[in-house]
Design an enzyme around this catalytic site. Structure first.
Site: not given
Length: 453
Positions: A92, A156
């Protein structure tokens, strides 16, 4: 770089690495469905899973984590009796921010001036490619000498803790003897560095209400309590005159012992405008790695364009508090909430919501894994000695993993200052990617040897 078979193999694989990174960067995998489609993150997760399968990983799975995202897991068995190493990255990314400010499209890997530009190129899609390069080089030169687990996180950057919660509920899954987190970076481009400390963090939403609805500022301004003005005053209470963070009861005078960050270098790295002062006091390393730091990430209020002459009934903000090693994040949150409550002016109505948190991290730099990494970096970087630094950012998973497994942990990666992660025009140095891939491969060889009886 000294040429050995591993280094030669990695060099030969760099064109493939660039092509793969371009494919991965093309996914707009921001784990915020209000901004980007969930399908973009799912596409990136499936790409990572297929890459692991192609390398012979077993038990490859997309793990549905409690925050609604997916982390990708795979296991590559090594020789009998070999130690297990967990390799971490995340797919991500941060939003691109201002698309118009990107010189080339944010989600299109573009080579320019010897660097590869694109969102996630360094943080942290490049980290996953680094792991692949290291493993491929080992497979081409006698095999991978350890058992390898790979976990690639899907949220994250959001700080929502999905993978931490999943690991706590399935503790055997990520168990390892040592863990390599590929989400840090060298202190300076070309200077081999392992990050030994991370600040923890919390995200707190603040909302202030003062009126039943907006009022005409001419008829009511001067007596009616303005929620936006109350919010501004409250946020200002979190900093002293010199800009130091001031949360009542939270110490902000710790000192960093170790590698220092020259002020001139920091000003250049941070692109501080000429004549603008830095905030806080103490050394730059003190401020970045050893002390708390509060940042106002966003404010809910009317934009200038279209604003009306009104006294505002409500206003909100999102606050980030970075928590230094040695401080428990839960206690820091209590202090922050107490501070905000105490400093809300005019008895305005205050609502607080903690939307993310993670503990700070401090590694044991005397562990055998550090000796193995030091030797690997020395070889990959032509005799330069490994440096140990802190990092002001947060990777909440680190403390979860160390508490679950008591494993040795090393943080390396591609996010050196020139990478400008989280900003527009993020980029990665292909030379750094190549050297760190070699170093990781050599580390796995060294670490396996250190564990042999």
């Amino acid at each position: 770089m000294s040429q050995n078979p591993i280094a030669e193999t990695v060099a030969s694989l760099m064109p493939r690495a660039k092509a793969e990174l371009a494919e991965l960067v093309a996914f707009q995998s921001v784990a915020d469905w209000a901004q980007f489609p969930r399908s973009e993150s799912e596409g990136a997760a499936n790409w990572v899973a297929e890459a692991l399968r192609a390398e012979g990983f077993q038990d490859v799975a997309l793990l549905d984590t409690p925050d609604g995202t997916q982390s990708v897991y795979g296991f590559l068995p090594g020789p009998e009796g070999a130690p297990t190493v967990l390799l971490y990255a995340h797919y991500d990314v941060q939003p691109p921010l201002d698309d118009a400010a990107w010189i080339s499209p944010a989600f299109e890997l573009t080579e320019r001036d010897g660097r590869w530009y694109g969102r996630g190129a360094a943080d942290c899609k490049g980290g996953f490619i680094m792991h692949l390069l290291a493993l491929r080089a080992l497979k081409a030169n006698g095999g991978v000498p350890v058992s390898v687990k790979v976990i690639v996180e899907g949220s994250e950057e959001q700080g929502t803790g999905g993978l931490q919660q999943y690991a706590e509920a399935h503790p055997a899954l990520l168990a390892a003897d040592t863990i390599v987190i590929g989400d840090a970076g060298n202190f300076r481009l070309g200077l081999p560095t392992v990050t030994a400390t991370l600040r923890g963090m919390t995200l707190v939403k603040v909302r202030i209400d003062t009126l039943g609805g907006n009022l005409h500022s001419g008829m009511f301004g001067g007596a009616a309590p303005d929620a936006l003005a109350a919010l501004i005053r409250l946020l200002d209470s979190l900093r002293s005159e010199d800009g130091s963070t001031t949360v009542d009861g939270l110490a902000s005078d710790a000192v960093w012992e170790g590698l220092q960050y020259p002020e001139a270098d920091f000003r250049a790295d941070a692109k501080v405008l000429d004549g603008v002062e830095l905030i806080g006091e103490g050394t730059i390393a003190d401020r970045l790695w050893a002390r708390p730091a509060v940042t106002v990430l966003g404010i809910d209020c009317p934009p200038v364009v279209g604003a009306t002459p009104s006294v505002h009934a409500s206003a909100g903000a999102l606050i980030s508090l970075r928590v230094p090693p040695g401080v428990d994040t839960s206690e820091a949150i209590k202090l922050l909430e107490a501070h905000l409550t105490a400093h809300t002016p005019w008895k305005a109505k205050l609502e607080l919501e903690v939307v993310g948190q993670g503990q700070p991290f401090q590694a044991d730099t005397s562990s055998p894994a550090y000796a193995s990494m030091a030797a690997a970096l020395r070889e990959a970087y032509d005799g330069q000695e490994m440096q140990i630094s802190g990092m002001g950012g947060s990777i909440p998973l680190c403390n979860t993993l160390t508490s679950l497994y008591q494993a040795e942990m090393l943080l390396i990666g591609l996010s050196e200052p020139e990478a400008q992660i989280h900003a527009v025009n993020e980029s990665v140095s292909p030379e750094e990617l190549e050297r760190l891939s070699v170093a990781e491969a050599l580390f796995l060889v060294n670490y396996a040897a250190s564990k042999q009886v």
